[in-house]
Design a protein around this motif. Structure first.
Motif, PDB file in Angstrom:
ATOM      1  N   LYS A  70     -26.415 -60.993-172.222  1.00  0.00           N
ATOM      2  CA  LYS A  70     -27.377 -62.102-172.096  1.00  0.00           C
ATOM      3  C   LYS A  70     -26.834 -63.231-171.212  1.00  0.00           C
ATOM      4  CE  LYS A  70     -29.909 -61.301-176.412  1.00  0.00           C
ATOM      5  NZ  LYS A  70     -29.412 -59.928-176.586  1.00  0.00           N
ATOM      6  N   ASN A  92     -35.040 -55.142-177.380  1.00  0.00           N
ATOM      7  CA  ASN A  92     -34.493 -56.097-176.419  1.00  0.00           C
ATOM      8  C   ASN A  92     -35.599 -56.732-175.593  1.00  0.00           C
ATOM      9  OD1 ASN A  92     -31.363 -55.462-176.496  1.00  0.00           O
ATOM     10  ND2 ASN A  92     -32.431 -53.490-176.491  1.00  0.00           N
ATOM     11  N   LEU A 103     -31.388 -48.786-172.566  1.00  0.00           N
ATOM     12  CA  LEU A 103     -31.659 -49.577-173.768  1.00  0.00           C
ATOM     13  C   LEU A 103     -32.751 -48.959-174.634  1.00  0.00           C
ATOM     14  CD1 LEU A 103     -31.639 -53.160-172.201  1.00  0.00           C
ATOM     15  CD2 LEU A 103     -29.761 -51.994-173.377  1.00  0.00           C
TER      16      LEU A 103
END
Length: 222
Positions: free
Chosen positions: A173, A75, A56
């Motif tokens: 998520k 994030n 990420l």
């Protein structure tokens, strides 16, 4: 090409591999990051991401801890922050990876031969455009080979799949949260009320035993 070598070096991320099993031998948690312990100065100790979290991070992304979890670039990943096992995430597992040459089940991943990735003209690259690809030990000795296996609630999986599921949990998520103390207290109160009702209503052991066992099953399932 040499012109892209420097950019590749910048994008290279060091990802830790950590497997923290529970007391029953099953893997449920992913360790997201670990802080080095060489330096006595807490402010100077670097925080290293594990494999899924490293994906990420961009070339200039920052990795830092907050009161809500871990900030990995743009994030924010909610995590536990206990003293013994900080920065953990409950993994949302899905169906085991689909066997080769089989139609993938909903929510399942599929295996690909590493040899196909060595041929830049292979049409598989059009299918993989915009996806994450994890390379790991899968075929050594066949799909039933025990090397690099982890035990989970959905069966025995290859270790590389646990990393993929961790990234999947973060990207989509689909976090698994802990129940609040108030919710747990309300649940215990409900079970107590049900048990009392059964014992008062049904007088013989033949009547109340299966119902009490059913309540105990609810407690275990929770």
């Amino acid at each position: 090409p040499d012109s892209q070598r420097e950019e590749l070096r910048k994008r290279n991320q060091l990802g830790l591999i950590n497997k923290r099993e529970d007391t029953d031998g099953q893997l449920r948690w992913a360790v997201l990051a670990a802080r080095e312990t060489v330096s006595d100065d807490h402010q100077r100790r670097r925080l290293y991401p594990t494999g899924a979290l490293a994906l990420l991070l961009g070339p200039e992304s920052k990795l830092e801890t907050t009161s809500l979890g871990i900030q990995a670039g743009a994030n924010l990943v909610p995590s536990t922050t206990t003293q013994v096992f900080p920065h953990e995430l409950l993994i949302r597992f899905g169906p085991p990876t689909t066997k080769v040459n089989s139609q993938p089940a909903p929510g399942s991943y599929r295996y690909l031969s590493f040899w196909r990735l060595l041929d830049p003209t292979d049409p598989i690259f059009r299918e993989l455009d915009g996806t994450y690809l994890f390379i790991g030990d899968t075929f050594q000795g066949g799909e039933r080979d025990d090397s690099d296996r982890v035990d989970t609630a959905v069966g025995r999986l290859k270790g590389v799949e646990a990393h993929a599921r961790t990234l999947d949990t973060i990207l989509n998520k689909t976090y698994i949260g802990r129940a609040s103390p108030r919710a747990m207290a309300a649940w215990e109160l409900l079970l107590t009320a049900l048990t009392t009702y059964v014992l008062v209503t049904y007088r013989t052991w033949r009547d109340y035993t299966p119902r009490v066992l059913g309540i105990a099953g609810l407690q275990v399932a929770a």
